[in-house]
Design a protein around this motif. Structure first.
Motif, PDB file in Angstrom:
ATOM      1  N   SER A 111      40.884  35.738  29.858  1.00 50.81           N
ATOM      2  CA  SER A 111      39.862  36.771  29.953  1.00 50.81           C
ATOM      3  C   SER A 111      39.540  37.291  28.563  1.00 50.81           C
ATOM      4  N   ASN A 112      38.426  37.984  28.482  1.00 47.73           N
ATOM      5  CA  ASN A 112      38.029  38.646  27.238  1.00 47.73           C
ATOM      6  C   ASN A 112      37.956  40.139  27.470  1.00 47.73           C
ATOM      7  N   SER A 113      38.389  40.905  26.478  1.00 53.56           N
ATOM      8  CA  SER A 113      38.350  42.361  26.613  1.00 53.56           C
ATOM      9  C   SER A 113      36.961  42.876  26.275  1.00 53.56           C
ATOM     10  N   ASN A 114      36.672  44.079  26.705  1.00 53.84           N
ATOM     11  CA  ASN A 114      35.384  44.708  26.479  1.00 53.84           C
ATOM     12  C   ASN A 114      35.581  46.045  25.777  1.00 53.84           C
ATOM     13  N   ALA A 115      34.519  46.495  25.105  1.00 56.39           N
ATOM     14  CA  ALA A 115      34.556  47.816  24.498  1.00 56.39           C
ATOM     15  C   ALA A 115      34.629  48.873  25.588  1.00 56.39           C
ATOM     16  N   PRO A 116      35.230  50.043  25.315  1.00 54.82           N
ATOM     17  CA  PRO A 116      35.266  51.116  26.315  1.00 54.82           C
ATOM     18  C   PRO A 116      33.863  51.431  26.828  1.00 54.82           C
ATOM     19  N   ALA A 117      33.756  51.595  28.125  1.00 61.04           N
ATOM     20  CA  ALA A 117      32.436  51.791  28.738  1.00 61.04           C
ATOM     21  C   ALA A 117      31.724  53.022  28.183  1.00 61.04           C
ATOM     22  N   HIS A 118      32.493  54.077  27.834  1.00 59.68           N
ATOM     23  CA  HIS A 118      31.835  55.294  27.364  1.00 59.68           C
ATOM     24  C   HIS A 118      31.307  55.147  25.940  1.00 59.68           C
ATOM     25  N   GLY A 119      31.590  54.030  25.265  1.00 58.75           N
ATOM     26  CA  GLY A 119      31.047  53.831  23.932  1.00 58.75           C
ATOM     27  C   GLY A 119      29.709  53.120  23.931  1.00 58.75           C
ATOM     28  N   LEU A 120      29.395  52.406  24.998  1.00 60.59           N
ATOM     29  CA  LEU A 120      28.174  51.617  25.039  1.00 60.59           C
ATOM     30  C   LEU A 120      26.889  52.433  25.114  1.00 60.59           C
ATOM     31  N   PRO A 121      26.865  53.625  25.722  1.00 65.42           N
ATOM     32  CA  PRO A 121      25.611  54.383  25.770  1.00 65.42           C
ATOM     33  C   PRO A 121      24.991  54.671  24.412  1.00 65.42           C
ATOM     34  N   VAL A 122      25.793  54.694  23.350  1.00 64.44           N
ATOM     35  CA  VAL A 122      25.232  54.930  22.019  1.00 64.44           C
ATOM     36  C   VAL A 122      24.198  53.866  21.686  1.00 64.44           C
ATOM     37  N   ASN A 123      24.506  52.604  21.994  1.00 64.95           N
ATOM     38  CA  ASN A 123      23.573  51.519  21.699  1.00 64.95           C
ATOM     39  C   ASN A 123      22.290  51.660  22.516  1.00 64.95           C
ATOM     40  N   ARG A 124      22.464  51.957  23.792  1.00 66.23           N
ATOM     41  CA  ARG A 124      21.287  52.031  24.665  1.00 66.23           C
ATOM     42  C   ARG A 124      20.402  53.218  24.316  1.00 66.23           C
ATOM     43  N   CYS A 125      21.010  54.355  23.981  1.00 68.22           N
ATOM     44  CA  CYS A 125      20.205  55.524  23.600  1.00 68.22           C
ATOM     45  C   CYS A 125      19.471  55.287  22.284  1.00 68.22           C
ATOM     46  N   THR A 126      20.123  54.601  21.350  1.00 66.19           N
ATOM     47  CA  THR A 126      19.462  54.282  20.088  1.00 66.19           C
ATOM     48  C   THR A 126      18.249  53.406  20.330  1.00 66.19           C
ATOM     49  N   ALA A 127      18.405  52.400  21.188  1.00 69.81           N
ATOM     50  CA  ALA A 127      17.283  51.514  21.501  1.00 69.81           C
ATOM     51  C   ALA A 127      16.160  52.284  22.194  1.00 69.81           C
ATOM     52  N   THR A 172      16.694  56.015  30.489  1.00 70.86           N
ATOM     53  CA  THR A 172      17.897  55.613  29.752  1.00 70.86           C
ATOM     54  C   THR A 172      18.511  56.810  29.036  1.00 70.86           C
ATOM     55  N   LEU A 173      17.685  57.584  28.344  1.00 69.52           N
ATOM     56  CA  LEU A 173      18.193  58.768  27.651  1.00 69.52           C
ATOM     57  C   LEU A 173      18.752  59.792  28.630  1.00 69.52           C
ATOM     58  N   ARG A 174      18.080  59.944  29.772  1.00 74.67           N
ATOM     59  CA  ARG A 174      18.498  60.952  30.763  1.00 74.67           C
ATOM     60  C   ARG A 174      19.903  60.675  31.280  1.00 74.67           C
ATOM     61  N   PHE A 175      20.231  59.408  31.513  1.00 70.99           N
ATOM     62  CA  PHE A 175      21.520  59.088  32.121  1.00 70.99           C
ATOM     63  C   PHE A 175      22.605  58.759  31.096  1.00 70.99           C
ATOM     64  N   GLU A 176      22.197  58.343  29.889  1.00 75.43           N
ATOM     65  CA  GLU A 176      23.193  57.902  28.925  1.00 75.43           C
ATOM     66  C   GLU A 176      23.618  58.998  27.951  1.00 75.43           C
ATOM     67  N   LEU A 177      22.712  59.917  27.593  1.00 77.27           N
ATOM     68  CA  LEU A 177      23.069  60.963  26.633  1.00 77.27           C
ATOM     69  C   LEU A 177      24.254  61.807  27.093  1.00 77.27           C
ATOM     70  N   GLN A 179      26.769  60.906  28.782  1.00 78.83           N
ATOM     71  CA  GLN A 179      27.998  60.129  28.616  1.00 78.83           C
ATOM     72  C   GLN A 179      28.475  60.148  27.158  1.00 78.83           C
ATOM     73  N   ILE A 180      27.527  60.184  26.233  1.00 76.14           N
ATOM     74  CA  ILE A 180      27.911  60.256  24.824  1.00 76.14           C
ATOM     75  C   ILE A 180      28.647  61.567  24.551  1.00 76.14           C
ATOM     76  N   HIS A 181      28.134  62.663  25.115  1.00 72.98           N
ATOM     77  CA  HIS A 181      28.784  63.968  24.926  1.00 72.98           C
ATOM     78  C   HIS A 181      30.189  63.960  25.517  1.00 72.98           C
ATOM     79  N   VAL A 182      30.330  63.421  26.712  1.00 68.09           N
ATOM     80  CA  VAL A 182      31.651  63.360  27.353  1.00 68.09           C
ATOM     81  C   VAL A 182      32.600  62.484  26.542  1.00 68.09           C
ATOM     82  N   ALA A 183      32.088  61.354  26.041  1.00 71.45           N
ATOM     83  CA  ALA A 183      32.932  60.445  25.261  1.00 71.45           C
ATOM     84  C   ALA A 183      33.430  61.109  23.988  1.00 71.45           C
ATOM     85  N   ARG A 184      32.554  61.862  23.329  1.00 77.74           N
ATOM     86  CA  ARG A 184      32.973  62.539  22.101  1.00 77.74           C
ATOM     87  C   ARG A 184      34.060  63.565  22.388  1.00 77.74           C
TER      88      ARG A 184
END
Length: 492
Positions: A111-127, A172-177, A179-184
């Motif tokens: 198997s391959n490991s993945n980045a923590p799920a709460h870190g990925l919203p940063v990429n999507r919000c930037t896009a 995307t911003l509505r649902f992902e932002l 998560q970024i706050h919670v992750a921080r």
């Protein structure tokens, strides 16, 4: 970095990815660079998707460049979206080491490991933010006169496409932002708990009492169940952790871990932190037997890290300078083509001129990075240069080269002056230089860690322990004691 006991829970879904603060800082710099690149690419993509689509519906080109042929539609609907999506995906690769652990799904044997799920919203919000900025730019530049004269159904279709693009970005911003706050908040709480335990807790030495191979591999590294025991005021404490490790450093009975625990809560696994020792430890006599089995044509897993080659790096310092000279020659050709363009083709369309200038800038920056590697700049090892190395040649090949080679005034008439012939040959040389820079990118990613330290001798266990240490001092000792430059470049 020392990791919490909870991250190595055999029943959990995480694996520790310990890294030195130096590595973490380098990864953060790399991520910031990639996120800027993601935002810019999505800004351009959003502007073109909105503007070009509207122009097609209302019958007026968004970018008045009829001599560019299919270049603009091709870039709008295929090239730029592919580059933007790929870059957004690559930008997440830094997050495992930033957060200190990875998630996994051990399905089957490998198997391959993945980045923590709460870190990925940063990429999507930037896009999403970049896309919204691009749409705003497109609204300013739209041919509004042609819009007003178009049929109502054409106006409706153009508006619908733009609104759909905006709606996707806003959702995307509505649902992902959030998560970024919670992750921080979560990451900051973990860091504070980590510091409190290391500074105010009790340190002991844990010994390995059991090692069990699970028969599974994560990221091509074997996964082990390891039993540890260490003394506490209430008597010895025994725990079992699950880790993956390079076969050359696979744990064996008697190995040691440093352990810190909170004396006020010795049973709280979140307040127990472990760090594996590699210096002075014993390892398996035959690590090859722990290598992941070959699967099709993918080969088997590594026995050692990529930065620790089993054979000397061909050419040593000479290889570094050879690649740097290649990159420098490509940049020189690009500069010559740029300087001759106003004389050779004064009627060059603006888009093609921007493509030439952009490609020249990308090749110059790429050459500068290769020179930094060749001269062994510590800033290269611990900076975000590898992020630029992956971005610039990709942009030169897929973003700027089409603008140069698809310009009709350059290719569709007879040349009657030597300067025109020379400049066209230089344009071809630019395209070839961009392709060479693109292929050199993979050499940089795969071998920069080896080329950077070719000819430097340092104990591999000391290097690896420094790369994992929760303090920055061991990495600095590598530089002062052996001349070894450790950092983000060691991890490719």
């Amino acid at each position: 970095m020392t990791f919490a006991l909870t991250l190595a829970d055999p029943e959990g879904e995480t694996f520790p990815c310990p890294a030195s603060p130096v590595i973490v800082r380098a990864r953060r710099r790399s991520l910031r660079v990639r996120l800027v690149f993601v935002a810019l690419l999505w800004c351009v993509s959003g502007a073109l998707l909105s503007g070009v689509t509207t122009g097609l519906f209302v019958g007026e080109p968004f970018i008045p460049a009829p001599d560019m042929g299919p270049f603009i539609p091709l870039s709008t609907y295929l090239v730029l979206p592919m580059i933007a999506l790929t870059t957004m995906s690559v930008a997440g690769s830094a997050q495992k080491l930033i957060y200190g652990y990875s998630t996994h799904m051990l399905i089957g044997t490998r198997s391959n490991s993945n980045a923590p799920a709460h870190g990925l919203p940063v990429n999507r919000c930037t896009a999403a933010a970049g896309c919204l900025a691009g749409v705003a730019v497109a609204l300013v530049l739209l041919p509004w006169d042609a819009w007003a004269d178009a049929a109502w159904w054409r106006q409706a279709l153009a508006a619908l496409c733009t609104l759909l693009l905006v709606a996707i970005a806003l959702l995307t911003l509505r649902f992902e932002l959030p998560q970024i706050h919670v992750a921080r908040e979560r990451h900051e709480a973990e860091r504070q708990r980590f510091r409190a335990v290391l500074e105010g807790g009790i340190q002991e030495t844990a010994r390995v009492t059991r090692v069990e191979r699970t028969g599974k591999w994560l990221d091509a590294l074997p996964v082990f169940l390891v039993g540890l025991t260490w003394p506490t005021p209430d008597g010895p404490r025994d725990v079992t952790i699950r880790i993956n490790e390079y076969p050359c450093w696979a744990p064996v009975l008697g190995n040691e871990f440093d352990v810190w625990y909170d004396p006020g809560a010795p049973g709280d696994d979140s307040r127990v932190h472990l760090r594996r020792r590699l210096i002075g430890q014993r390892f398996p006599d035959n690590p090859e037997r722990l290598r992941a089995p070959a699967e099709g044509d993918t080969g088997s897993g590594p026995v050692t890290p990529r930065w620790m080659p089993s054979t000397p790096v061909p050419g040593g310092a000479g290889a570094r300078w050879f690649y740097a000279v290649l990159a420098l020659l490509g940049a020189t050709v690009a500069c010559a083509a740029t300087l001759l363009t106003p004389t050779a083709f004064p009627g060059m369309p603006g888009v093609a001129w921007l493509g030439i200038a952009g490609e020249t800038g990308a090749l110059l920056a790429n050459a500068a990075l290769w020179l930094a590697l060749a001269s062994r700049r510590p800033r290269f090892a611990q900076g975000a240069d590898l992020a630029w190395v992956t971005a610039l040649p990709f942009l030169a090949v897929f973003g700027f080269v089409p603008a140069v080679i698809s310009s009709d005034p350059v290719w569709l008439f007879d040349f009657d002056r030597d300067v025109e012939v020379l400049t066209v040959w230089l344009y071809g040389g630019m395209a070839l230089a961009a392709l060479i820079a693109f292929f050199l990118t993979f050499t940089m990613i795969e071998s920069s860690h080896r080329m950077l330290n070719a000819g430097v001798s340092a104990p591999p266990e000391e290097i690896e322990e420094a790369l994992r240490h929760h303090e920055a001092a061991p990495i600095e000792r590598l530089r002062t004691r052996y001349g070894y430059l450790a950092g983000g470049a060691n991890l490719g």
